[in-house]
Write an enzyme that holds these catalytic residues in place. Sequence first.
Site, PDB file in Angstrom:
ATOM      1  CG  ASP A   1     -65.805  55.483 128.639  1.00 50.88           C
ATOM      2  OD1 ASP A   1     -66.271  55.235 129.773  1.00 50.88           O
ATOM      3  OD2 ASP A   1     -64.616  55.782 128.448  1.00 50.88           O
ATOM      4  CB  ALA A   2     -72.112  56.676 129.779  1.00 52.94           C
ATOM      5  CE  LYS A   3     -64.672  56.468 132.885  1.00 51.36           C
ATOM      6  NZ  LYS A   3     -64.720  56.746 131.409  1.00 51.36           N
ATOM      7  NE  ARG A   4     -75.062  58.886 132.037  1.00 49.80           N
ATOM      8  CZ  ARG A   4     -74.327  59.625 131.214  1.00 49.80           C
ATOM      9  NH1 ARG A   4     -73.023  59.612 131.313  1.00 49.80           N
ATOM     10  NH2 ARG A   4     -74.900  60.375 130.287  1.00 49.80           N
TER      11      ARG A   4
END
Length: 272
Positions: free
Chosen positions: A94-97
Amino acid sequence: MTTQQLVSEIQRKKSFLCIGLDSDINKIPKYLLKEEDPIFSFNKAIIDATHHLAVAYKPNTAFYEASGLAGWRSLQKTIEYLNAHHPEVFTIADAKRGDIGNTSSMYAKAFFENLGFDSVTVAPYMGKDSVEPFLEFNDKHTILLALTSNPGAFDFQTKLIDDLELYKSVLETSKRWKNAQNLMYVVGATKASFLADIREIIPSSFLLVPGVGAQGGSLKEVCKYGLNDTVGLLINASRSIIYASEGNDFASAAASQAAELQFEMEQILNAR
């Protein structure tokens, strides 16, 4: 991991539970602070106690990045442990890059090749050339933010553009991107009433649904509108499971909370 492998695991465990490893050094039991790597020790205990109940784990990278190099080591040890001991579970970074193409390619390599995650969350704001580099990887999944569970989602995501809500435009547009079959989508559990419209646009896609538990989302409501022929849902619970107890029994308490959700999921699946 292929989508069919994920579906098979859901069928085997009668579960579509994803456990969020939002592991905060300030919230884990104090006695773990004596360990060489307290966060990994915490994560390992949670995984060992719950892996038979969950089909996915989702470390939120912010909780690891905040501790610098030590945090990244904890994250790496966690994903290595999962891949070595529980390769059947689906792993989500869950990095939301999301950035311009070359940068996205490096992000994709970091999470898919270096760390070995099955999927990563990605923001769609910069468009297809920021997302397609993630979609190039075989048997890896890109989980696109569509309609999130936070109150600020209404600032932009539901605004009309040419008579279409922005989140619907994201869904419709993303279906035309190269390797779009590798896409999944984030839809918050607190937005369950929107799921009927979402399923009209993406009937077959998997949805990662945070917000059940501590954020107040209803599992039954999400399933009512969001289930499809292959289940098509990964219901994420983080704080309500991993922080079920502050004591030495934290792992067994987490297992109890996970078992309650898994049982509810099994009942829903059996009733279909």
